[in-house]
Design an enzyme around this catalytic site. Structure first.
Site, PDB file in Angstrom:
ATOM      1  CG  HIS A  50      12.314   7.767 -16.506  1.00 55.06           C
ATOM      2  ND1 HIS A  50      11.596   7.784 -17.674  1.00 55.06           N
ATOM      3  CD2 HIS A  50      13.345   8.619 -16.697  1.00 55.06           C
ATOM      4  CE1 HIS A  50      12.157   8.616 -18.530  1.00 55.06           C
ATOM      5  NE2 HIS A  50      13.217   9.127 -17.969  1.00 55.06           N
ATOM      6  CD  GLU A  52       7.197   5.178 -14.939  1.00 54.42           C
ATOM      7  OE1 GLU A  52       6.219   5.664 -15.520  1.00 54.42           O
ATOM      8  OE2 GLU A  52       8.298   5.776 -14.851  1.00 54.42           O
ATOM      9  CB  SER A  77       1.239   8.609 -19.615  1.00 54.22           C
ATOM     10  OG  SER A  77       1.087   7.697 -20.660  1.00 54.22           O
ATOM     11  CB  CYS A  79       8.890   7.556 -21.125  1.00 53.56           C
ATOM     12  SG  CYS A  79      10.152   6.475 -20.407  1.00 53.56           S
TER      13      CYS A  79
END
Length: 145
Positions: A50, A52, A77, A79
């Protein structure tokens, strides 16, 4: 939009242009970007990459004291997986571009003492909405639906 969230959005746009999921992130320590990244699940066939996670990977190993002084900027936002990583490394603050198209584990982060700031960027919302309309199956795969 501040420069760090703008950098995260640039990463998200790169992911979109590569045919991937448009989520970007940057890890900032004392006003310096340590790592930038975007969701590369499609591009690299990864189950965990992902935005991030990619930003943290690109920052490389850091002493625990560095993570505890960082801010993670992300266009969407986070996960459960990314939130767990934020908690694991003790990142004290997360700045989120938007949470209208997906609400991650913000309450979990707050309950564990992480400062969560939601900017509600229209640019971030529009990019995600466009992607979700174009590739709903891929989006559902990414969020585990």
């Amino acid at each position: 939009m501040d420069q760090y969230l703008q950098a995260a959005l640039e990463e998200a746009k790169t992911g979109y242009e590569e045919g991937g999921i448009p989520i970007g992130s940057v890890l900032v320590h004392k006003d310096k970007i340590l790592g930038r990244g975007h969701n590369k699940r499609v591009q690299e066939g990864s189950v965990v990459l992902h935005g991030e996670m990619d930003a943290l990977e690109n920052a490389g190993r850091q002493p625990a004291t560095v993570y505890r002084e960082c801010v993670l900027y992300t266009t969407l936002s986070p996960c459960p997986m990314c939130s767990g990583t934020i908690l694991l490394y003790g990142i004290p603050k997360v700045v989120i571009g938007e949470n209208r198209t997906f609400m991650g584990e913000e309450e979990l982060l707050r309950s564990r003492g992480v400062e969560v700031e939601v900017v509600d960027s229209q640019e971030c919302v529009e990019l995600m909405q466009r992607f979700i309309q174009e590739k709903p199956t891929l989006w559902n795969e990414d969020i585990g639906v």
